[in-house]
Enzyme design. Structure first.
Site: not given
Length: 290
Positions: A169, A237
């Site tokens: 990811k 983030k």
């Protein structure tokens, strides 16, 4: 799709991604109990045919499958610390968090079958049940989870041991950020040169530069429509996760550092609540085209 034996599912985190994902599980015939801090999200789950819990423990009690879809590792860790899982529970964390956190959760919860299964595809993918899902954990636990994951995703791949899903990811997010930045620069170049950006990007989308971002976002970017499907704040983030993963692996990723800086600049310039395609606004500011 064959309904898996034992389809009592707890879903923790009913935001713009989790809410449609939980609804798909309900529609597939599963008994879904959800929890979220938003009362509106709980009401929507109830309207979709699921059950609302008053806290996370109530949601997971008796559940054979627990799915978490939360903003970051502090929220995931808070849920893990707060609840008691039944022995053998299949815990599928679909949040995007640090690989090290996913590994630590799997080490701590020895009585639970743990998978890290972050997703790509944004709100559109969640609504359309077309997410790409990258899964870290054991082969046996992946096989048990796959029927549930295939309800919400189109591409479901076991990529390695615990934490591997989060690494993939992170790689996804650095590529997505890089493509958004380059598409933004292409738009600024075309417009500054007096070339119709729609015509220019239509050509790019049909050649070697073709990519999903051009397919899905070129028109909204040209129109400066940045309604969030995935917010800059969350991509910021994720870029931090990518840089942390690179540091843990002992490697340098110079382009990733630059993309992370652009995303950080977007937040600093007040665009954190906008879609990550709003990197275009940062590029315009740098170019003096704002």
């Amino acid at each position: 799709m064959t309904r898996p034996k034992g389809s009592t599912v707890a879903f923790i985190g009913l935001g713009i991604m989790g809410s449609p994902m939980a609804a798909h599980l309900v529609a597939a015939g599963h008994d879904v109990t959800g929890f979220d801090l938003s009362s509106a999200s709980l009401e929507k789950l109830t309207a979709d045919g699921g059950k609302a819990a008053s806290n996370a423990q109530e949601a997971v009690s008796g559940a054979e499958v627990v799915i978490t879809m939360l903003p970051n590792h502090p929220q995931v860790e808070a849920v893990i610390d707060e609840v008691t899982f039944d022995d053998g529970t299949l815990l599928i964390d679909m949040s995007t968090i640090r690989p090290s956190t996913s590994i630590e959760i799997a080490r701590e919860l020895t009585h639970v079958r743990v998978l890290d299964a972050p997703v790509s595809g944004g709100q559109t993918g969640a609504v359309q049940a077309s997410l790409s899902i990258m899964v870290g954990g054991t082969e046996a636990d992946f096989a048990a989870a796959r029927p549930f994951l295939e309800v919400v995703g189109k591409t479901v791949v076991h990529v390695g041991p615990h934490g591997a899903g989060q690494v993939v990811k992170a790689a996804n997010q650095l590529v997505v950020g890089g493509i958004y930045a380059l598409v933004a620069e292409a738009i600024v170049l075309l417009e500054a040169s007096g070339v119709d950006p729609k015509a220019g990007l239509d050509v790019l989308a049909g050649g070697l530069a073709a990519n999903r971002i051009l397919d899905l976002r070129r028109e909204s970017m040209i129109a400066r429509e940045f309604q969030p499907g995935f917010r800059i704040d969350l991509h910021h983030k994720d870029m931090g996760i990518a840089l942390d993963a690179a540091r843990a692996a002992g490697i340098a990723l110079p382009v990733t550092n630059q993309i992370a800086a652009l995303v950080a600049a977007a937040r600093a310039q007040g665009y954190g609540s906008l879609d990550h395609s709003a990197l275009l606004k940062v590029i315009e500011n740098f170019a003096g085209r704002a």
